[in-house]
Scaffold this motif. Structure first.
Motif, PDB file in Angstrom:
ATOM      1  N   UNK A  96      -7.838 -19.766 -31.267  1.00 46.83           N
ATOM      2  CA  UNK A  96      -7.878 -20.739 -32.352  1.00 46.83           C
ATOM      3  C   UNK A  96      -6.814 -20.475 -33.419  1.00 46.83           C
ATOM      4  N   UNK A  97      -6.231 -19.281 -33.404  1.00 42.04           N
ATOM      5  CA  UNK A  97      -5.171 -18.972 -34.355  1.00 42.04           C
ATOM      6  C   UNK A  97      -3.823 -19.481 -33.875  1.00 42.04           C
ATOM      7  N   UNK A  98      -2.833 -19.403 -34.743  1.00 41.15           N
ATOM      8  CA  UNK A  98      -1.503 -19.888 -34.387  1.00 41.15           C
ATOM      9  C   UNK A  98      -0.897 -19.109 -33.237  1.00 41.15           C
ATOM     10  N   UNK A  99      -1.345 -17.854 -33.029  1.00 48.50           N
ATOM     11  CA  UNK A  99      -0.758 -17.035 -31.970  1.00 48.50           C
ATOM     12  C   UNK A  99      -1.603 -17.054 -30.701  1.00 48.50           C
ATOM     13  N   UNK A 100      -2.631 -17.876 -30.705  1.00 55.82           N
ATOM     14  CA  UNK A 100      -3.455 -17.994 -29.518  1.00 55.82           C
ATOM     15  C   UNK A 100      -2.783 -18.839 -28.444  1.00 55.82           C
ATOM     16  N   UNK A 125       0.130 -26.815 -29.524  1.00 51.65           N
ATOM     17  CA  UNK A 125      -0.902 -27.778 -29.127  1.00 51.65           C
ATOM     18  C   UNK A 125      -1.466 -28.493 -30.353  1.00 51.65           C
ATOM     19  N   UNK A 126      -1.621 -27.749 -31.443  1.00 54.99           N
ATOM     20  CA  UNK A 126      -2.148 -28.339 -32.675  1.00 54.99           C
ATOM     21  C   UNK A 126      -1.159 -29.345 -33.271  1.00 54.99           C
ATOM     22  N   UNK A 158     -10.323  -6.823 -20.407  1.00 49.59           N
ATOM     23  CA  UNK A 158     -10.410  -7.547 -21.660  1.00 49.59           C
ATOM     24  C   UNK A 158      -9.135  -7.287 -22.449  1.00 49.59           C
ATOM     25  N   UNK A 159      -8.634  -8.317 -23.118  1.00 51.59           N
ATOM     26  CA  UNK A 159      -7.432  -8.183 -23.934  1.00 51.59           C
ATOM     27  C   UNK A 159      -7.648  -8.868 -25.279  1.00 51.59           C
ATOM     28  N   UNK A 160      -6.914  -8.415 -26.282  1.00 51.02           N
ATOM     29  CA  UNK A 160      -6.931  -9.099 -27.566  1.00 51.02           C
ATOM     30  C   UNK A 160      -5.533  -9.138 -28.157  1.00 51.02           C
ATOM     31  N   UNK A 161      -5.122 -10.330 -28.544  1.00 49.92           N
ATOM     32  CA  UNK A 161      -3.866 -10.507 -29.272  1.00 49.92           C
ATOM     33  C   UNK A 161      -4.209 -10.647 -30.750  1.00 49.92           C
ATOM     34  N   UNK A 174     -10.749 -27.639 -31.456  1.00 51.70           N
ATOM     35  CA  UNK A 174     -10.442 -26.320 -30.897  1.00 51.70           C
ATOM     36  C   UNK A 174     -11.717 -25.494 -30.786  1.00 51.70           C
ATOM     37  N   UNK A 175     -11.919 -24.895 -29.611  1.00 50.40           N
ATOM     38  CA  UNK A 175     -13.095 -24.049 -29.361  1.00 50.40           C
ATOM     39  C   UNK A 175     -12.613 -22.715 -28.826  1.00 50.40           C
TER      40      UNK A 175
END
Length: 406
Positions: free
Chosen positions: A35-39, A62-63, A244-247, A71-72
């Motif tokens: 949902x963030x700009x870097x997603x 996309x936004x 699992x990953x996280x940006x 956005x979900x």
């Protein structure tokens, strides 16, 4: 014997799952992903695709293309549950099933025409999936995997298509070469530079020319463009790794925050192992720096699904891996070398109460969500967006467990 291969694909799978949970999302532009700009967009409804939105696109773009989209963030546990449901339906009805991804399947129906009629059987199977899961699904039917997959994509949304034997080349000819599996963005640009945009042009080319330009992949693309594919169905088997990953929304050098993220990931993955009756023997940690340089390190360990063995291993690997002292963009954890089994007490390290504690924790998580009870080391800013943050206690924060083994 003539082959008959069925390809099934759940339409906009993540979006469809969200719509099952909330009917207000029906017929509205929906995007599932960061949902963030870097997603990154994981799935986009057909309503958003008219604006140029597609999976893999940065969420920020996309936004901009579809500002009114909903956005979900999404929930991996929900999608896994529905994927498993559809898998069980298909496994019970087809002789050989291959699960290509969480929402994509191949089935070998060869020889069934004599008794059932493959197209009729596939139609009834599709209707059963729709009826029992509530999810839209499309299929393509032909004599091989490539043509069936392309046919499915042409049939979407929520439809079906059969390609008669002998008409494969004719069916593929007018399509964009980009629709042939194996032709990604880079290969497609190479074709465009050669003035080639349709499958028909490739069908007319000598195979030697294709191999001279694209190497051994050129021959495969040429064969698939001509409707030739002898790839066998690989029968479905259980996954051998979970990850699992996280940006991060903003690159960070906060080691405490990073270690909290890794601990939360390891704890959540360990719970998934125990829930599935699995043990892991290989632990891998990945980091991506702000300059997009990516590094990973792994270690083989005795089979386990215990947090107090896996979390320290993850932290140890990170300490060895993080040596540049540069801002970090992404971190990830993977457990592999998975086999069936349940956690056993180590007579030298553990106590019976340790196993009892895990059992009690897991019962709470199964009922209220995987993040309803957490270790203190896995709680904090770095743990956001990790696991299932279902809020089970009427607005109360999750239970914090500070557990130390002897």
């Amino acid at each position: 014997m003539k082959r008959t291969i069925l390809h099934l694909d759940l339409d906009t799978f993540f979006v469809s799952c969200e719509r099952l949970l909330d009917s207000k999302l029906n017929n509205k532009p929906v995007i599932v992903g960061g949902t963030g700009d870097r997603g990154v967009v994981s799935a986009a409804s057909y309503e958003t695709r008219a604006y140029g939105v597609h999976s893999g696109m940065p969420a920020k773009m996309a936004r901009q293309l579809c500002p009114h989209a909903i956005f979900i963030k999404g929930n991996a546990g929900t999608y896994t549950k529905y994927s498993k449901l559809v898998t069980e339906i298909l496994q019970s009805d087809v002789p050989v099933l291959e699960k290509a991804s969480v929402d994509e399947f191949y089935a070998d129906l060869s020889g069934m025409d004599k008794f059932f009629g493959c197209y009729k059987y596939a139609t009834e199977l599709r209707q059963r999936v729709i009826r029992e899961s509530g999810l839209p699904i499309s299929f393509g039917l032909s004599e091989n995997k490539t043509v069936s997959k392309v046919a499915t994509n042409e049939a979407k949304p929520n439809n079906q298509l059969k390609i008669e034997t002998g008409t494969e080349k004719q069916f593929l000819a007018p399509l964009s070469i980009k629709k042939i599996p194996m032709v990604g963005e880079k290969t497609f640009r190479a074709f465009c530079n050669m003035g080639i945009k349709t499958v028909h042009t490739v069908q007319q080319m000598p195979v030697e020319m294709m191999t001279s330009v694209f190497g051994k992949n050129g021959r495969v693309i040429w064969q698939r463009s001509n409707g030739i594919d002898n790839t066998p169905i690989v029968e479905y088997h259980e996954r051998k790794s979970i990850s699992s990953e996280r940006t991060y929304g903003r690159d960070t050098i906060d080691v405490t925050k990073i270690k909290t993220t890794l601990a939360a990931m390891a704890e959540d993955l360990a719970f998934q192992l125990r829930r599935g009756g699995k043990l892991a023997s290989v632990v891998t940690v990945k980091i991506r720096y702000s300059d997009f340089q990516t590094y990973s390190k792994q270690i083989k360990i005795p089979y386990t699904s215990a947090d107090h063995h896996l979390i320290p291993t993850v932290q140890e690997l990170f300490n060895k891996l993080y040596d540049r002292r540069v801002l970090i963009r992404l971190v990830g954890v993977r457990f592999s070398g998975i086999t069936s089994g349940t956690y056993q007490i180590n007579l030298f390290d553990d106590e019976k109460r340790t196993v009892s504690l895990y059992s009690a924790m897991d019962k709470i998580r199964l009922r209220y969500g995987s993040r309803s009870v957490v270790r203190a080391s896995a709680l904090g800013e770095g743990a956001r967006s990790v696991g299932n943050f279902t809020n089970p206690f009427n607005g109360e924060p999750p239970i914090v467990l500070a557990h130390r083994t002897q």
